[in-house]
Design a protein around this motif. Sequence first.
Motif, PDB file in Angstrom:
ATOM      1  N   GLY A   1       0.785  -1.225   0.000  1.00  0.00           N
ATOM      2  CA  GLY A   1       0.000   0.000   0.000  1.00  0.00           C
ATOM      3  C   GLY A   1       0.816   1.274   0.000  1.00  0.00           C
ATOM      4  O   GLY A   1       0.289   2.340   0.346  1.00  0.00           O
ATOM      5  N   GLY A   2       2.106   1.193  -0.351  1.00  0.00           N
ATOM      6  CA  GLY A   2       2.909   2.404  -0.478  1.00  0.00           C
ATOM      7  C   GLY A   2       4.142   2.451   0.391  1.00  0.00           C
ATOM      8  O   GLY A   2       5.054   3.234   0.126  1.00  0.00           O
ATOM      9  N   LEU A   3       4.187   1.623   1.453  1.00  0.00           N
ATOM     10  CA  LEU A   3       5.336   1.660   2.345  1.00  0.00           C
ATOM     11  C   LEU A   3       6.422   0.738   1.782  1.00  0.00           C
ATOM     12  O   LEU A   3       6.595  -0.396   2.221  1.00  0.00           O
ATOM     13  CB  LEU A   3       4.944   1.231   3.769  1.00  0.00           C
ATOM     14  N   GLY A   4       7.154   1.268   0.818  1.00  0.00           N
ATOM     15  CA  GLY A   4       8.222   0.503   0.190  1.00  0.00           C
ATOM     16  C   GLY A   4       9.587   0.773   0.784  1.00  0.00           C
ATOM     17  O   GLY A   4      10.554   0.077   0.473  1.00  0.00           O
ATOM     18  N   ALA A   5       9.698   1.775   1.656  1.00  0.00           N
ATOM     19  CA  ALA A   5      10.956   2.080   2.346  1.00  0.00           C
ATOM     20  C   ALA A   5      10.940   1.348   3.676  1.00  0.00           C
ATOM     21  O   ALA A   5      10.512   1.884   4.693  1.00  0.00           O
ATOM     22  CB  ALA A   5      11.101   3.585   2.552  1.00  0.00           C
ATOM     23  N   THR A   6      11.381   0.114   3.660  1.00  0.00           N
ATOM     24  CA  THR A   6      11.229  -0.768   4.811  1.00  0.00           C
ATOM     25  C   THR A   6      11.935  -0.213   6.039  1.00  0.00           C
ATOM     26  O   THR A   6      13.131   0.067   6.018  1.00  0.00           O
ATOM     27  CB  THR A   6      11.783  -2.164   4.487  1.00  0.00           C
ATOM     28  N   ASP A   7      11.189  -0.088   7.122  1.00  0.00           N
ATOM     29  CA  ASP A   7      11.740   0.358   8.406  1.00  0.00           C
ATOM     30  C   ASP A   7      12.076  -0.872   9.241  1.00  0.00           C
ATOM     31  O   ASP A   7      11.198  -1.676   9.548  1.00  0.00           O
ATOM     32  CB  ASP A   7      10.720   1.214   9.159  1.00  0.00           C
ATOM     33  N   ILE A   8      13.341  -1.016   9.620  1.00  0.00           N
ATOM     34  CA  ILE A   8      13.697  -2.164  10.437  1.00  0.00           C
ATOM     35  C   ILE A   8      14.842  -1.867  11.391  1.00  0.00           C
ATOM     36  O   ILE A   8      14.916  -2.392  12.480  1.00  0.00           O
ATOM     37  CB  ILE A   8      14.023  -3.401   9.564  1.00  0.00           C
ATOM     38  N   GLY A   9      15.768  -0.996  11.058  1.00  0.00           N
ATOM     39  CA  GLY A   9      16.944  -0.838  11.900  1.00  0.00           C
ATOM     40  C   GLY A   9      17.979  -1.875  11.513  1.00  0.00           C
ATOM     41  O   GLY A   9      18.449  -1.905  10.375  1.00  0.00           O
TER      42      GLY A   9
ATOM     43  N   PRO B   1      19.772   4.276  -1.792  1.00  0.00           N
ATOM     44  CA  PRO B   1      18.781   4.831  -0.873  1.00  0.00           C
ATOM     45  C   PRO B   1      18.435   3.894   0.269  1.00  0.00           C
ATOM     46  O   PRO B   1      18.412   2.681   0.128  1.00  0.00           O
ATOM     47  CB  PRO B   1      17.562   5.038  -1.777  1.00  0.00           C
ATOM     48  N   HIS B   2      18.182   4.495   1.394  1.00  0.00           N
ATOM     49  CA  HIS B   2      17.564   3.816   2.543  1.00  0.00           C
ATOM     50  C   HIS B   2      18.288   2.537   2.936  1.00  0.00           C
ATOM     51  O   HIS B   2      17.686   1.514   3.244  1.00  0.00           O
ATOM     52  CB  HIS B   2      16.095   3.520   2.220  1.00  0.00           C
ATOM     53  N   GLY B   3      19.590   2.538   2.845  1.00  0.00           N
ATOM     54  CA  GLY B   3      20.353   1.409   3.328  1.00  0.00           C
ATOM     55  C   GLY B   3      20.471   0.249   2.373  1.00  0.00           C
ATOM     56  O   GLY B   3      21.023  -0.790   2.717  1.00  0.00           O
ATOM     57  N   ASN B   4      19.947   0.352   1.161  1.00  0.00           N
ATOM     58  CA  ASN B   4      20.072  -0.738   0.205  1.00  0.00           C
ATOM     59  C   ASN B   4      21.477  -0.769  -0.383  1.00  0.00           C
ATOM     60  O   ASN B   4      22.154   0.236  -0.477  1.00  0.00           O
ATOM     61  CB  ASN B   4      19.061  -0.580  -0.931  1.00  0.00           C
ATOM     62  N   SER B   5      21.879  -1.923  -0.839  1.00  0.00           N
ATOM     63  CA  SER B   5      23.162  -2.083  -1.510  1.00  0.00           C
ATOM     64  C   SER B   5      22.988  -3.029  -2.673  1.00  0.00           C
ATOM     65  O   SER B   5      22.297  -4.034  -2.574  1.00  0.00           O
ATOM     66  CB  SER B   5      24.205  -2.639  -0.541  1.00  0.00           C
ATOM     67  N   SER B   6      23.626  -2.724  -3.778  1.00  0.00           N
ATOM     68  CA  SER B   6      23.515  -3.574  -4.956  1.00  0.00           C
ATOM     69  C   SER B   6      24.245  -4.898  -4.774  1.00  0.00           C
ATOM     70  O   SER B   6      24.138  -5.791  -5.609  1.00  0.00           O
ATOM     71  CB  SER B   6      24.076  -2.841  -6.183  1.00  0.00           C
ATOM     72  N   THR B   7      24.997  -5.044  -3.689  1.00  0.00           N
ATOM     73  CA  THR B   7      25.717  -6.298  -3.454  1.00  0.00           C
ATOM     74  C   THR B   7      24.953  -7.241  -2.534  1.00  0.00           C
ATOM     75  O   THR B   7      25.392  -8.366  -2.310  1.00  0.00           O
ATOM     76  CB  THR B   7      27.094  -6.005  -2.848  1.00  0.00           C
ATOM     77  N   GLU B   8      23.835  -6.828  -1.976  1.00  0.00           N
ATOM     78  CA  GLU B   8      23.066  -7.678  -1.081  1.00  0.00           C
ATOM     79  C   GLU B   8      22.250  -8.706  -1.868  1.00  0.00           C
ATOM     80  O   GLU B   8      22.035  -8.572  -3.072  1.00  0.00           O
ATOM     81  CB  GLU B   8      22.123  -6.834  -0.220  1.00  0.00           C
ATOM     82  N   THR B   9      21.781  -9.723  -1.171  1.00  0.00           N
ATOM     83  CA  THR B   9      20.872 -10.700  -1.779  1.00  0.00           C
ATOM     84  C   THR B   9      19.440 -10.482  -1.328  1.00  0.00           C
ATOM     85  O   THR B   9      18.557 -11.271  -1.645  1.00  0.00           O
ATOM     86  CB  THR B   9      21.305 -12.133  -1.433  1.00  0.00           C
ATOM     87  N   THR B  10      19.235  -9.440  -0.561  1.00  0.00           N
ATOM     88  CA  THR B  10      17.890  -8.986  -0.218  1.00  0.00           C
ATOM     89  C   THR B  10      17.761  -7.539  -0.668  1.00  0.00           C
ATOM     90  O   THR B  10      18.749  -6.830  -0.817  1.00  0.00           O
ATOM     91  CB  THR B  10      17.628  -9.067   1.299  1.00  0.00           C
ATOM     92  N   MET B  11      16.535  -7.100  -0.865  1.00  0.00           N
ATOM     93  CA  MET B  11      16.295  -5.708  -1.264  1.00  0.00           C
ATOM     94  C   MET B  11      15.142  -5.188  -0.428  1.00  0.00           C
ATOM     95  O   MET B  11      14.104  -5.850  -0.300  1.00  0.00           O
ATOM     96  CB  MET B  11      15.984  -5.632  -2.757  1.00  0.00           C
ATOM     97  N   TRP B  12      15.299  -3.996   0.122  1.00  0.00           N
ATOM     98  CA  TRP B  12      14.386  -3.498   1.148  1.00  0.00           C
ATOM     99  C   TRP B  12      13.582  -2.284   0.687  1.00  0.00           C
ATOM    100  O   TRP B  12      12.893  -1.656   1.489  1.00  0.00           O
ATOM    101  CB  TRP B  12      15.173  -3.186   2.420  1.00  0.00           C
TER     102      TRP B  12
END
Length: 692
Positions: free
Chosen positions: A64-72, A111-122
């Motif tokens: 519903g729009g919250l694509g910038a995952t908040d987790i810490g 943005p928002h802590g993402n990295s192109s080297t991760e195997t997850t995307m937030w």
Amino acid sequence: MKLLPALLLSTLAAVTPLAAADSYDIVVYGGSSGGITAAIQAARMGKTAVLIEPTKFLGGLTTGGLGATDIGNKKAIGGISREFYANIFTYYADPAKWKQQTREQYFAKRPHGNSSTETTMWTFEPHAATEVYDAMLAKVKDKVTVVFGERLDLKKGVVKNGTRITKIIMESGKEFEGAMFIDATYEGDLMAKAGVSYHVGREANSLYGETINGLQMAGAKHHQFIKNVDPYVKPGDPSSGLVWGVTPMPEGKDGDGDHRIQAYNFRMCNTDDDSNRVPFPKPENYDEKQFELLLRNFEAGDPRHPWAPTPMPNRKTDTNNNFAFSTDMIGMNYDYPDADYATRAKIWKAHEDYQKGLMWTLANHPRVPEKIRAYYSQWGLAKDEFTDNGNWPRQMYVREARRMIGGYVMSEQNCKRRVIVEDSVGMGAYNMDSHHTQRYVTKEGFARNEGDIQIGVRPYPISYRSITPKAEQCTNLLVPVCLSASHISYGSIRMEPVFMVMGQSAATAAVLAIENGVELQKLDYAKLKEKLLADGQVLDFESPPMPEHVAFTKEQVGGIVVDDSEADLSGFSSEGHTTPGFVGQGYRHDGDSLKGEQKARFTPNLPTADQYRVAIAYTALGNRAEKVPVIIHHADGEKTVIVNQKEKPTEKHNLLPLGTFRFESGKTGWLEIRNEGTTGHVIIDAAQWLAK
């Protein structure tokens, strides 16, 4: 075919016998992110589940729009929740998913802590989350039945035999039976109608031994007006009444409990791509009076853009609230948690009209500065999102509604790891985060917001007892979303990936209780823990408790000290006290915004002309700026020192020496911290002059 009158149809429905109830092992009410993971987990453990969603779409805020995952700390997320974010990564690994930009262009912004080297995307677009969830559910379609458009009957919707729910009844008359029930709604309707105790509003600090719950008039330092703004209909005339959205100063003292809940908004998906942009619509019942305070704030000289757009793939955003007057409709949601559907619909519509009106005002109103109007005119709603709802988000951000009072109430002490539960079903890791709850007029006659709290945590375990009711109230219901937590601890727990974790753990407990023939409260936790760990859930990891808010007095620091509260400020309106080791009552920062426009001048009153060693105090963190210009104006000229605030200061009291300079007596010299040319948060705390 002749159509029957509506009245006759309703009469026939009233006398026609209902079909037998549909029966499942587990009944999940609420197709939120937590509801989806619960249904998937039940199926993976070999049980049948029905996923009942009152609306026509699944996923709640995640779709519903919250694509910038908040987790810490993302290390705290495991199981199906982490699987979802891994599936998002796989989704965006397909070049065909990139329409308005390339994957490389997007990740260049990191943005928002993402990295192109991760195997997850937030971070992700709303429709991408929907596609991923649909694919995950398709794999368990032989065990999971999804039902749309069925709402719980709020009068007779829950049937119990003693402490067990036997079936739930929808407004349509449809019935669902099950051995176990899970309430995965944001509102907690099933929980409430099952006779489970709950709380709405802010508890007093004294109830659970907390320090940042309840009323927060002094503690609410973020998202405030940086200029004094008159809140009276006729400026300067209290007898004329208050403008829209402003209430009288509240009674009571900080820490007192009250009925207020943090503000709601919609997480818009915006774009500045002309080929995919729909201009901000003006609602039919636009009310200019709702935005009088916003317009006065601009006219007072506040230059800030009142929103927080986080970049999503394909030149889109997840747009959130920011600063003093923004997308949060402060103080207009108090009745929502316990309201009937009709009242909730009115509150929902009011929030939608308000936020649409806000965006239209920013882009079009002549009292908005031309520069700001031009900026917002470049933006609009994403044409290819929420296509069935006029490109507007289908889910309001219900940040907080009912909260169960279960077998254990999570509190501030848990979030700080001062109390650690031993029956973990997952972890929280985000700040204790409350948005404002009210906007009031101060005794000086200015507008001020109240309720916003941002306090850091250590990753902490969440108790199994916090998702189960008290045994005397219900023994076959789990509540992974409106779980048992105080207002301020819920502000940390209430994150979408945590709801997914709790949903999976709830279903695991439900299946094990069925298989072992026991009530939920009597389930052997050792068996539950074994299964959770086997399925990849993260239950805890070593982390030190949060330190107390260590503060130094000027006398402890020594020398001539000028605190941030005594500095001459241009900007630097955001106050903080979450990172310990500061001088005085806290510190200030630039909000990582308005670069080149904010500065703070520290002017000492030196008793004698002499050589003085000059130092600044600040607390270092990874989100700080690396190239902070500090200008020292001394008797022989000026010197600029560049400070890396990511690095810890070299001396005690968090002091960083900048050099020794000659100063005349009195107030002829100064030190100035600026934010020009910086990336990251610039911190101002204190400056010290120490005679050599």
